[in-house]
Design an enzyme around this catalytic site. Structure first.
Site, short mmCIF file in Angstrom:
data_model
loop_
_atom_site.label_atom_id
_atom_site.label_comp_id
_atom_site.label_asym_id
_atom_site.label_seq_id
_atom_site.Cartn_x
_atom_site.Cartn_y
_atom_site.Cartn_z
N THR A 1 4.17 -5.07 -52.31
CA THR A 1 3.16 -4.02 -52.49
C THR A 1 2.00 -4.64 -53.24
OG1 THR A 1 4.23 -3.28 -54.54
CG2 THR A 1 4.85 -2.14 -52.51
N THR B 1 -29.17 13.16 -16.51
CA THR B 1 -29.79 13.60 -15.27
C THR B 1 -29.95 12.44 -14.28
OG1 THR B 1 -30.98 15.40 -16.36
CG2 THR B 1 -31.86 14.64 -14.26
N LYS C 1 -3.55 -27.93 -35.86
CA LYS C 1 -3.71 -26.60 -36.44
C LYS C 1 -3.67 -25.55 -35.35
CE LYS C 1 -6.59 -24.23 -39.91
NZ LYS C 1 -6.86 -22.94 -39.27
N SER D 1 -25.49 21.77 -12.28
CA SER D 1 -26.54 21.22 -13.13
C SER D 1 -26.01 19.92 -13.72
CB SER D 1 -26.88 22.20 -14.26
OG SER D 1 -27.61 21.57 -15.29
N THR D 2 -26.93 19.04 -14.08
CA THR D 2 -26.50 17.86 -14.84
C THR D 2 -25.65 18.27 -16.04
OG1 THR D 2 -28.38 16.49 -14.20
CG2 THR D 2 -27.36 15.99 -16.33
N ASN D 3 -25.99 19.44 -16.61
CA ASN D 3 -25.39 19.82 -17.89
C ASN D 3 -23.96 20.33 -17.79
OD1 ASN D 3 -27.92 19.15 -18.69
ND2 ASN D 3 -28.62 21.26 -18.99
N SER E 1 -8.32 -25.77 -34.07
CA SER E 1 -9.42 -26.45 -34.76
C SER E 1 -9.94 -27.59 -33.92
CB SER E 1 -8.95 -26.97 -36.11
OG SER E 1 -9.96 -27.74 -36.73
N SER E 2 -11.26 -27.81 -34.03
CA SER E 2 -11.86 -28.96 -33.36
C SER E 2 -11.84 -30.19 -34.26
CB SER E 2 -13.31 -28.63 -32.99
OG SER E 2 -14.05 -28.33 -34.17
#
Length: 472
Positions: free
Chosen positions: A194, A108, A331, A147-149, A325-326
């Site tokens: 698999t 609403t 990497k 209506s909102t609905n 990577s830090s």
């Protein structure tokens, strides 16, 4: 007349609703009901999705046109409302939609936000002052016959359709790129697996072709789900009975909305059903979730096949996009498949919320459309964005390590499967175990033990032949 006041050097207008009075900033287009909702529902801190704002403007435009046609709205007022709606459709006044995406009241607040913004802009177009609802009233004129609905579910369906179309566009791009890779990699033999154990040879191109087929199936699922979004309860007003809507308006509103949008809308066969039950949104979410699962599986496979580069599978190379990577120099991580995985996790969680919200409806209305739409729009949007970056920053740039693939096939015992029709399962199993224990190849052991002649063995163990049906 609009009652004006000045507070702290700023102009305000006084507006009333059934709750009481409220001072509304003089320059804004929203009104008292929007402001109350903005105060009550400080939930996400986010703005309303722009597509649902546009969808609401289309609905209000169609309603004004229809009400003018059937004589329930003065044509001059209707034209001003239509012009205000066209401005919103064109991207204006979106900042005036101030209510939170997650709100109580079955939407609403959102519906009234639209009614107030459109009314005040239409008043301006007619030469009046914002807040002078004696000229155009948010409820009596902009919301006439509605209506909102029936408005909010319709807006949710329109928005879902538009977002799904964008997601499908990205998925078709992914399908095309996967098809290209399938052709590019068709001559590369690798080891199939698999349960992560060696199985039988497969062409890398066959794997990518399988990915393409799965994506195509997801696009089709979305087409089916989109059909459910085209059936509207618009005209049903409060609970689907059409109370307070002119009978001719009820007949014409959906065709008129379809005419101005071209989206293939039809009126629901049973509007009580369409008002009270939101399973159609669950179906859309399910299609989006299924697609997310497909994409996450593909992303998993790409991460596995590219793992290493020295100590993993190393069968394919993903484009290097950023440092991984830090602390570990050089990497590079599979960041694009990783973000696809995370989007999939998020969509799956959203689907659970949507499912429970749809289930929680009671009698003639489900009050939980706001959370359904918030999560559904988020799911479709993030899916589209994830596919876009997947295509452009990952799949397009994948290359194959053909030699590594060949080495893994030759070193595998999985090729022994092709011998079963010739020497039997038990004997083949013994050869496999012996090859694993001795670290010798299956080919060498077969020749050492004289089980199969060399020429025949070369034919039987041809990896390429093993990627097609038949007994070699």
């Amino acid at each position: 007349m609009v009652e004006k006041i000045k507070l702290d050097g700023r102009d305000y207008r006084m507006e009333k609703d059934s709750i009481g009075e409220m001072d509304v900033p003089g320059e804004v287009y929203y009104g008292v009901q929007s402001m109350r909702a903005a105060e009550n529902f400080r939930i996400t801190g986010l703005s309303m999705h722009p597509e649902i704002i546009v969808s609401l403007a289309y609905i209000k435009k169609a309603a004004a046109i229809t009400n003018c046609e059937v004589g329930t709205l003065d044509r001059k007022l209707g034209e001003a409302i239509v012009q205000a709606c066209d401005e919103i459709i064109g991207g204006k006044l979106h900042e005036q939609f101030i209510v939170d995406p997650i709100q109580g009241g079955a939407g609403t607040s959102l519906n009234m936000n639209a009614n107030e913004v459109i009314a005040n802009r239409a008043i301006e177009l007619l030469g009046g002052e914002k807040g002078d609802y004696s000229i155009i009233h948010p409820n009596d004129h902009v919301n006439c016959g509605q209506s909102t609905n029936d408005v909010i579910p319709t807006a949710g369906k329109m928005t879902s359709l538009r977002l799904l179309e964008n997601a499908q566009k990205e998925l078709r791009r992914l399908y095309d790129v996967l098809e290209e890779k399938a052709k590019e990699f068709d001559g590369i033999i690798k080891m199939g697996r698999t349960q992560l154990q060696d199985a039988v040879p497969v062409r890398l191109g066959q794997e990518f072709k399988a990915y393409a087929e799965a994506v195509k199936r997801d696009v089709y699922r979305m087409d089916v789900a989109k059909d459910e979004m085209r059936s509207l309860n618009l005209g049903g007003t409060a609970i689907g009975t059409g109370v307070n809507a002119d009978t001719q308006y009820v007949k014409r509103i959906v065709p008129n909305l379809d005419k101005i949008t071209g989206m293939g809308f039809i009126q629901a066969y049973d509007m009580l059903d369409a008002t009270s039950n939101l399973d159609s949104f669950v179906a859309v979410s399910g299609a989006v979730k299924a697609c997310a699962v497909t994409l996450s599986k593909i992303a998993n496979d790409l991460r596995l096949m590219s793992s290493g580069p020295r100590t993993g599978f190393g069968e394919i190379n993903l484009p290097e996009k950023q440092n991984g990577s830090s602390i570990m120099p050089g990497k590079v991580n599979p960041v694009i498949p990783e973000v696809v995985n995370q989007v999939a996790f998020h969509i799956i969680g959203n689907d659970m919320t949507i499912t429970m919200a749809a289930e929680a409806g009671q009698l003639e209305l489900n009050a939980f459309e706001p959370i359904i739409f918030y999560n559904l729009f988020q799911s479709i949007d993030t899916l589209a964005y994830a596919v876009q970056t997947f295509v452009d920053n990952c799949v397009k740039g994948i290359s194959a390590n053909a030699e590594r693939c060949r080495q893994l096939v030759e070193g595998s015992v999985g090729v022994v499967t092709a011998l079963c029709p010739h020497i039997g399962y038990q004997k083949a199993a013994k050869i496999a175990k012996k090859a694993l224990a001795s670290r010798k190849s299956v080919r060498d052991l077969i020749l050492e033990e004289g089980i199969v002649e060399k020429d025949k063995l070369e034919y039987i163990l041809d990896p390429l032949a093993m990627t097609e049906p038949g007994i070699k």
